[in-house]
Design a protein around this motif. Structure first.
Motif, PDB file in Angstrom:
ATOM      1  N   GLY A  68     -22.617  18.164  24.014  1.00 45.03           N
ATOM      2  CA  GLY A  68     -21.479  17.243  23.992  1.00 45.03           C
ATOM      3  C   GLY A  68     -20.166  17.959  23.767  1.00 45.03           C
ATOM      4  O   GLY A  68     -20.122  19.122  23.407  1.00 45.03           O
ATOM      5  N   HIS A  69     -19.088  17.228  23.972  1.00 45.74           N
ATOM      6  CA  HIS A  69     -17.751  17.781  23.831  1.00 45.74           C
ATOM      7  C   HIS A  69     -17.386  17.954  22.360  1.00 45.74           C
ATOM      8  O   HIS A  69     -17.695  17.096  21.532  1.00 45.74           O
ATOM      9  CB  HIS A  69     -16.713  16.870  24.503  1.00 45.74           C
ATOM     10  CG  HIS A  69     -16.843  16.837  25.984  1.00 45.74           C
ATOM     11  ND1 HIS A  69     -16.191  17.726  26.805  1.00 45.74           N
ATOM     12  CD2 HIS A  69     -17.578  16.042  26.802  1.00 45.74           C
ATOM     13  CE1 HIS A  69     -16.505  17.474  28.059  1.00 45.74           C
ATOM     14  NE2 HIS A  69     -17.357  16.452  28.079  1.00 45.74           N
ATOM     15  N   VAL A  70     -16.715  19.036  22.043  1.00 40.01           N
ATOM     16  CA  VAL A  70     -16.224  19.284  20.692  1.00 40.01           C
ATOM     17  C   VAL A  70     -15.050  18.339  20.440  1.00 40.01           C
ATOM     18  O   VAL A  70     -14.141  18.234  21.262  1.00 40.01           O
ATOM     19  CB  VAL A  70     -15.765  20.751  20.528  1.00 40.01           C
ATOM     20  CG1 VAL A  70     -15.109  20.976  19.180  1.00 40.01           C
ATOM     21  CG2 VAL A  70     -16.948  21.694  20.712  1.00 40.01           C
ATOM     22  N   GLN A  71     -15.066  17.645  19.316  1.00 38.80           N
ATOM     23  CA  GLN A  71     -13.984  16.743  18.941  1.00 38.80           C
ATOM     24  C   GLN A  71     -12.976  17.525  18.109  1.00 38.80           C
ATOM     25  O   GLN A  71     -13.339  18.087  17.081  1.00 38.80           O
ATOM     26  CB  GLN A  71     -14.523  15.561  18.136  1.00 38.80           C
ATOM     27  CG  GLN A  71     -15.553  14.733  18.894  1.00 38.80           C
ATOM     28  CD  GLN A  71     -14.996  14.130  20.171  1.00 38.80           C
ATOM     29  OE1 GLN A  71     -13.960  13.474  20.148  1.00 38.80           O
ATOM     30  NE2 GLN A  71     -15.670  14.363  21.281  1.00 38.80           N
ATOM     31  N   THR A  72     -11.743  17.570  18.540  1.00 43.54           N
ATOM     32  CA  THR A  72     -10.710  18.316  17.823  1.00 43.54           C
ATOM     33  C   THR A  72      -9.744  17.355  17.145  1.00 43.54           C
ATOM     34  O   THR A  72      -9.559  16.228  17.613  1.00 43.54           O
ATOM     35  CB  THR A  72      -9.939  19.245  18.785  1.00 43.54           C
ATOM     36  OG1 THR A  72      -9.374  18.452  19.832  1.00 43.54           O
ATOM     37  CG2 THR A  72     -10.853  20.296  19.390  1.00 43.54           C
ATOM     38  N   PRO A  73      -9.115  17.794  16.049  1.00 43.01           N
ATOM     39  CA  PRO A  73      -8.133  16.925  15.389  1.00 43.01           C
ATOM     40  C   PRO A  73      -7.012  16.554  16.354  1.00 43.01           C
ATOM     41  O   PRO A  73      -6.528  17.396  17.097  1.00 43.01           O
ATOM     42  CB  PRO A  73      -7.603  17.793  14.248  1.00 43.01           C
ATOM     43  CG  PRO A  73      -8.662  18.823  14.015  1.00 43.01           C
ATOM     44  CD  PRO A  73      -9.279  19.071  15.358  1.00 43.01           C
ATOM     45  N   GLN A  74      -6.626  15.302  16.363  1.00 45.12           N
ATOM     46  CA  GLN A  74      -5.576  14.823  17.254  1.00 45.12           C
ATOM     47  C   GLN A  74      -4.184  14.944  16.642  1.00 45.12           C
ATOM     48  O   GLN A  74      -3.190  14.906  17.339  1.00 45.12           O
ATOM     49  CB  GLN A  74      -5.840  13.368  17.654  1.00 45.12           C
ATOM     50  CG  GLN A  74      -7.156  13.190  18.396  1.00 45.12           C
ATOM     51  CD  GLN A  74      -7.210  13.978  19.682  1.00 45.12           C
ATOM     52  OE1 GLN A  74      -6.326  13.890  20.515  1.00 45.12           O
ATOM     53  NE2 GLN A  74      -8.253  14.774  19.845  1.00 45.12           N
ATOM     54  N   SER A  75      -4.133  15.064  15.314  1.00 50.99           N
ATOM     55  CA  SER A  75      -2.843  15.183  14.630  1.00 50.99           C
ATOM     56  C   SER A  75      -3.050  15.963  13.340  1.00 50.99           C
ATOM     57  O   SER A  75      -4.182  16.259  12.952  1.00 50.99           O
ATOM     58  CB  SER A  75      -2.284  13.797  14.305  1.00 50.99           C
ATOM     59  OG  SER A  75      -3.039  13.200  13.266  1.00 50.99           O
ATOM     60  N   GLY A  76      -1.944  16.271  12.669  1.00 54.83           N
ATOM     61  CA  GLY A  76      -2.011  16.980  11.402  1.00 54.83           C
ATOM     62  C   GLY A  76      -2.696  16.186  10.304  1.00 54.83           C
ATOM     63  O   GLY A  76      -3.120  16.737   9.306  1.00 54.83           O
ATOM     64  N   GLY A  77      -2.847  14.864  10.508  1.00 49.79           N
ATOM     65  CA  GLY A  77      -3.512  14.027   9.524  1.00 49.79           C
ATOM     66  C   GLY A  77      -5.007  13.885   9.758  1.00 49.79           C
ATOM     67  O   GLY A  77      -5.731  13.443   8.882  1.00 49.79           O
ATOM     68  N   ASP A  78      -5.482  14.270  10.936  1.00 44.91           N
ATOM     69  CA  ASP A  78      -6.910  14.217  11.250  1.00 44.91           C
ATOM     70  C   ASP A  78      -7.573  15.512  10.807  1.00 44.91           C
ATOM     71  O   ASP A  78      -6.923  16.548  10.684  1.00 44.91           O
ATOM     72  CB  ASP A  78      -7.135  14.057  12.756  1.00 44.91           C
ATOM     73  CG  ASP A  78      -6.702  12.708  13.278  1.00 44.91           C
ATOM     74  OD1 ASP A  78      -6.568  11.775  12.469  1.00 44.91           O
ATOM     75  OD2 ASP A  78      -6.495  12.601  14.501  1.00 44.91           O
TER      76      ASP A  78
END
Length: 137
Positions: A68-78
């Motif tokens: 599956g795809h690696v989920q990366t933080p979308q913002s500095g708060g994630d």
């Protein structure tokens, strides 16, 4: 009857945008020695004791097509559902070194009620790194 199935914790793999840059960042910011950086820049390792810290690209056949795809933080708060934790004798000096070498400050080291001093930074890919003093048992 004894079993040979007891595993050894061998690797923590960090998925990153640029393996060479991440390996260099972790070596400078956190004081690790580089064990290996493949010529194709798709795998790198740091000397970190019994468990190796390894780096590999976010997008590749194994991560996308098989697991599956690696989920990366979308913002500095994630943040990711995992963080790297490093123990230091002098957490203040270690935190300062990390910031001076490109880590993004999240929270300066502070004393915790359980007797540990802890600070947090982010690496260039947004992964949270917890930096703390050793807690005696």
């Amino acid at each position: 009857m004894a079993s040979n199935l007891g595993p050894a914790f061998a690797y923590t793999v960090v998925y990153c945008k640029d393996v060479a840059k991440s390996v260099a960042f972790y070596a400078k910011a956190f004081g690790y020695n580089v064990r290996r950086l493949d010529e194709n820049r798709k795998w790198g390792e740091l000397e970190s004791g019994a468990t190796t810290i390894a780096f590999t690209p976010i997008h590749q056949h194994e991560t996308n097509d098989i697991t599956g795809h690696v989920q990366t933080p979308q913002s500095g708060g994630d943040r990711q559902p995992i963080e790297l934790c490093f123990d230091y004798v002098d957490i203040d000096a270690a935190y300062k070194r990390a910031i001076e070498n490109g880590a993004v400050a999240v929270c300066e080291p502070e004393e915790k009620k359980w007797g540990q001093k802890v600070g947090y930074v982010r690496d260039p890919d947004g992964n949270v790194v917890r930096m703390g003093s050793h807690v005696a048992s």
